[in-house]
Scaffold this active site. Sequence first.
Site, PDB file in Angstrom:
ATOM      1  N   ARG A 170       0.867  -1.172   0.000  1.00 34.30           N
ATOM      2  CA  ARG A 170       0.000   0.000   0.000  1.00 34.30           C
ATOM      3  C   ARG A 170       0.909   1.228   0.000  1.00 34.30           C
ATOM      4  NH1 ARG A 170      -1.973  -3.565   3.989  1.00 34.30           N
ATOM      5  NH2 ARG A 170      -4.059  -4.388   3.545  1.00 34.30           N
ATOM      6  N   LYS A 195      -1.855  -2.759   7.946  1.00 33.60           N
ATOM      7  CA  LYS A 195      -3.062  -2.381   8.666  1.00 33.60           C
ATOM      8  C   LYS A 195      -3.116  -3.082  10.014  1.00 33.60           C
ATOM      9  CE  LYS A 195      -6.301  -1.083   5.001  1.00 33.60           C
ATOM     10  NZ  LYS A 195      -7.623  -1.376   4.392  1.00 33.60           N
ATOM     11  N   HIS A 263      -2.873   2.761  -5.909  1.00 35.05           N
ATOM     12  CA  HIS A 263      -3.381   1.504  -5.349  1.00 35.05           C
ATOM     13  C   HIS A 263      -3.643   0.472  -6.434  1.00 35.05           C
ATOM     14  CE1 HIS A 263      -4.684  -0.547  -1.745  1.00 35.05           C
ATOM     15  NE2 HIS A 263      -5.761  -0.990  -2.369  1.00 35.05           N
ATOM     16  N   ARG A 266      -0.943  -2.043  -6.710  1.00 38.70           N
ATOM     17  CA  ARG A 266      -1.041  -3.164  -5.759  1.00 38.70           C
ATOM     18  C   ARG A 266      -2.006  -4.219  -6.305  1.00 38.70           C
ATOM     19  NH1 ARG A 266      -1.108  -4.809  -0.120  1.00 38.70           N
ATOM     20  NH2 ARG A 266      -3.217  -5.244   0.605  1.00 38.70           N
ATOM     21  N   HIS A 289      -3.555  -9.517   3.741  1.00 40.54           N
ATOM     22  CA  HIS A 289      -4.993  -9.615   3.963  1.00 40.54           C
ATOM     23  C   HIS A 289      -5.269 -10.523   5.163  1.00 40.54           C
ATOM     24  CE1 HIS A 289      -6.042  -8.616  -0.501  1.00 40.54           C
ATOM     25  NE2 HIS A 289      -5.841  -7.534   0.228  1.00 40.54           N
ATOM     26  N   TYR A 298      -9.448 -11.396  -6.467  1.00 37.72           N
ATOM     27  CA  TYR A 298      -8.563 -11.328  -7.628  1.00 37.72           C
ATOM     28  C   TYR A 298      -8.789 -12.498  -8.586  1.00 37.72           C
ATOM     29  CZ  TYR A 298      -6.281  -7.565  -5.180  1.00 37.72           C
ATOM     30  OH  TYR A 298      -6.043  -6.377  -4.541  1.00 37.72           O
TER      31      TYR A 298
END
Length: 320
Positions: A170, A195, A263, A266, A289, A298
């Site tokens: 990110r 995150k 983004h 990514r 994730h 994806y």
Amino acid sequence: MTHDVCPDLLPGAPDVRAEAASWLGGLAGERRLSPATVEAYGRDLRQFLAHLGRSGTAADIPTLVGLKPRDLRGYMAARRAEGLSGRSLMRALAALRSFARHLDREGHGTVAALSAVRSPKVERRLPRPLPVRAAIAMTSPDLRAGEERPDWVLARDAAVLALLYGCGLRIGEALAIRRRDAPTGDTDSLTVLGKGRKTRGVPVIAPVRAAVEEYLRLCPYRLVEDGPLFVGARGGPLSPRVIQFAVAAMRGALGLPETATPHALRHSFATHLLARQGELRAIQELLGHASLATTQVYTKVDAARLLHAFDAAHPRAQRV
């Protein structure tokens, strides 16, 4: 705390404002949510309290605990009539549920109405990756060679974008890298703070290392080991907006749509890996994730691309 969500400015009763201050402080401190998320949650609570206060009485904690499902549905219907999207409504409901959990933990009682209201259905937008050639072009300073910018700035932007596409970072993760952790020389991995302040290791390929080394070679500033790797024109921390503007400028040269953002690089990292038989669980770990379901989107991107290619090329798919 931003002025926009200052608890003293909330339209609720004093007891609600006091608990809101404690709640927002906990989101920023203990849970370490981003400032933007804390601001959005505070704004959502303020708008809900303003809705309740239209009757002329500031909502207090007993009012919130005693809410009925119809009160929440009425609020959501009003916001939707104002043009709020399903995605924003879902976030607003998440904010109210978070505040309700805080009230429950503090011994004020359970806001039962929230458990009786379903979150609005939101169609999940598929990520829009870039074509391989466009993604690679964005990570090279050559694309912007005609711009009147210092060579070191072009090399810096190329290095940041190389980290996004080459490592799946990110933009915030790339800009948080310290000088001492710069992936150069024989370094083949990088520890990233993602995150929720969770760390993960990502491999660093040779072109990414080369891009970072070129930036360091040209950078005119003496970078402090514990300071940021990437700096702005005056030597301070680099703003994400600078990279966003750089990518926007490149879109025209490459003929790309507005969805071609930092983004999107990514997204491209994940989609292009998957197209080359990358293993989904490994891609999940590389992206950081928490849920495999987030990464599985994806697979839909790749399937959609295959269907598009089929429609464009297969004789039986042609419209008569």
